[in-house]
Write an enzyme that holds these catalytic residues in place. Sequence first.
Site, PDB file in Angstrom:
ATOM      1  N   SER A   1      17.437  -3.675  67.974  1.00 25.51           N
ATOM      2  CA  SER A   1      16.217  -4.141  67.320  1.00 25.51           C
ATOM      3  C   SER A   1      16.333  -4.276  65.808  1.00 25.51           C
ATOM      4  CB  SER A   1      15.047  -3.211  67.670  1.00 25.51           C
ATOM      5  OG  SER A   1      15.336  -1.877  67.310  1.00 25.51           O
ATOM      6  N   HIS A   2      17.493  -3.939  65.220  1.00 26.46           N
ATOM      7  CA  HIS A   2      17.703  -4.244  63.809  1.00 26.46           C
ATOM      8  C   HIS A   2      17.979  -5.740  63.603  1.00 26.46           C
ATOM      9  CE1 HIS A   2      18.623   0.124  63.573  1.00 26.46           C
ATOM     10  NE2 HIS A   2      18.189   0.007  62.341  1.00 26.46           N
TER      11      HIS A   2
ATOM     12  N   LYS B   1      26.521 -21.910  62.544  1.00 21.33           N
ATOM     13  CA  LYS B   1      26.586 -20.668  61.775  1.00 21.33           C
ATOM     14  C   LYS B   1      27.616 -20.816  60.662  1.00 21.33           C
ATOM     15  CE  LYS B   1      27.414 -18.190  65.445  1.00 21.33           C
ATOM     16  NZ  LYS B   1      27.727 -17.028  66.324  1.00 21.33           N
TER      17      LYS B   1
ATOM     18  N   TYR C   1      14.634   2.915  51.586  1.00 20.30           N
ATOM     19  CA  TYR C   1      13.865   2.216  52.607  1.00 20.30           C
ATOM     20  C   TYR C   1      12.621   1.644  51.932  1.00 20.30           C
ATOM     21  CZ  TYR C   1      16.793   3.851  56.419  1.00 20.30           C
ATOM     22  OH  TYR C   1      17.852   4.057  57.266  1.00 20.30           O
TER      23      TYR C   1
ATOM     24  N   ARG D   1      16.208   8.063  50.765  1.00 19.53           N
ATOM     25  CA  ARG D   1      16.841   8.939  51.740  1.00 19.53           C
ATOM     26  C   ARG D   1      18.073   9.559  51.067  1.00 19.53           C
ATOM     27  NH1 ARG D   1      17.919   7.665  58.060  1.00 19.53           N
ATOM     28  NH2 ARG D   1      15.656   7.416  57.899  1.00 19.53           N
TER      29      ARG D   1
ATOM     30  N   ASN E   1      21.119  14.935  50.313  1.00 19.52           N
ATOM     31  CA  ASN E   1      20.816  16.367  50.243  1.00 19.52           C
ATOM     32  C   ASN E   1      20.347  16.842  51.615  1.00 19.52           C
ATOM     33  OD1 ASN E   1      19.978  18.958  49.718  1.00 19.52           O
ATOM     34  ND2 ASN E   1      18.433  18.394  48.191  1.00 19.52           N
TER      35      ASN E   1
ATOM     36  N   ASP F   1      17.304  20.432  51.779  1.00 19.71           N
ATOM     37  CA  ASP F   1      15.903  20.513  51.359  1.00 19.71           C
ATOM     38  C   ASP F   1      14.969  20.396  52.562  1.00 19.71           C
ATOM     39  OD1 ASP F   1      15.906  17.848  52.053  1.00 19.71           O
ATOM     40  OD2 ASP F   1      15.833  17.105  50.002  1.00 19.71           O
TER      41      ASP F   1
END
Length: 487
Positions: A133-134, A199, A275, A292, A295, A298
């Site tokens: 679905s990406h 293409k 994002y 995002r 780290n 946290d």
Amino acid sequence: MTPNPLSHAIKFITLVGITALFHGSLYAKVGFLSETKITDKAMFFDGNKLSFKQTNNPPNPNGYDYIFGNALSPHGDCIKVYKHFVFMTWYRGGIEDRHVMLSRLNTQTGVLKTIEFPHRHTGFKGKWWLGESHNTIAVGISPKNDTIHLLYDMHRNGNVAAFADDYLRYSYSIEGAATVTDEEFTLKQFVNSKAGHYKHLEFAGIGDIETTQLLTYPAFFIGADGNLFMKMRFGYSANGKMLFARYDGKQWHGYHDFNRTMASEHGSEHNWGLYGDFKYTGGKFRIGFQRRSKNNADKYQYQNGIYYAYSNDPTGVTSWKTAKGEDLALPVSQADLIKIVEPGDWVKTTKKDQVSIVHGFDFVVTDAGDEHFVSQIQDKEFNVIKNLHTYRKAGNKNFTTVEYTGGNQLYTSGNNVYVIGLIDGRVNIVKTPGGTSQFTQMYQHQTGPKFDKGVVRVFDGKVYFYLKQQAGSGDKRALYLQVFELD
């Protein structure tokens, strides 16, 4: 994506307004204009949702298995309105078909024409039997020469050995194709490739093949002076960058990076990805995103923060500013320079990975310059979800953040801000004046098919909602276009 419903209290209060709508009341200018069925054969993944470890499975004889989400049409940058035409992309189902499709609705003649392209959805990492679905189909129109541009089926294709000569799925038309007559709107309007599949493996004017091979999330938007911009992500979730290129009617210019990958090597404590979105809104080139971070110690499981910047350069290449109006050098490595608010401060938990921020982020800026952001945060320890609205009226210095009961997709028309989504499967329209958080329900559609997914475009005071019907079985679903008048 579908915004969260308004609270039952607000829905109850506004029933009077909704009923009055159909009797020519105060809200008579807001309402339904038309509905067009685009297809009943849109590809749908009706099988099992699989993890990455299951991707070697053969085709499921009982359904179309998938990774991530089950619906690819409509999804992403799949609808554009240009002059009196509406362009919509979709994949034709089912699993044995998977062709890229482009439909054009002529709103003056009422004629819907659809072009089938040779390319077929290649699935997750080349496994055609697994829906991915990406891999959306983005469509853009250049006002400078009425060319149509399509980018599709792309998720870091350069990482797949089978795509060594198929990493970029880019189709573009001859000049004037967007506005040809209904009879002339065919595949012949598009420029064929040497391989005969329409293409192309490069953007004319851009020679950075290494970057081109690893692009994801394609989309288009129109900037100043009729420039068509293409935007994508390069890299990975916690070490990625946003980039863009500009088409001037003759060739592409770019790529231009907003931020760096490997930010930890350039002054940031951790690597990070983003994002969010580039937009040309409120008369400026802008970016809004959530970070995002790499780290892993946290309280944030995924994203945190709201980060925002804008450019006074119509091409977006130079003159970038922070929300405070301070100069900002690109590419950015330290995201904290442009952070405007932390949604994570609105929940109690402090435990590792207990703050989840993955849904519900969007932003718009009105014609007057009022800036609006929405975000959603989940406290996993205490099982609390909050929706936040962060806004700043043009000319004000500081942002205000409040809880609110609206949805997670914002749109603007003139100096108003709209939340447009689905409630009980039908279109709902909510409005606040720019620079305020006074959301009022303006319209709730009450008849016809029910839907569970849609993508919106607002153009010239109208809402164009491209929708997937909720009902259905097997690996095909029906798609509709509904058009509504704003106030």
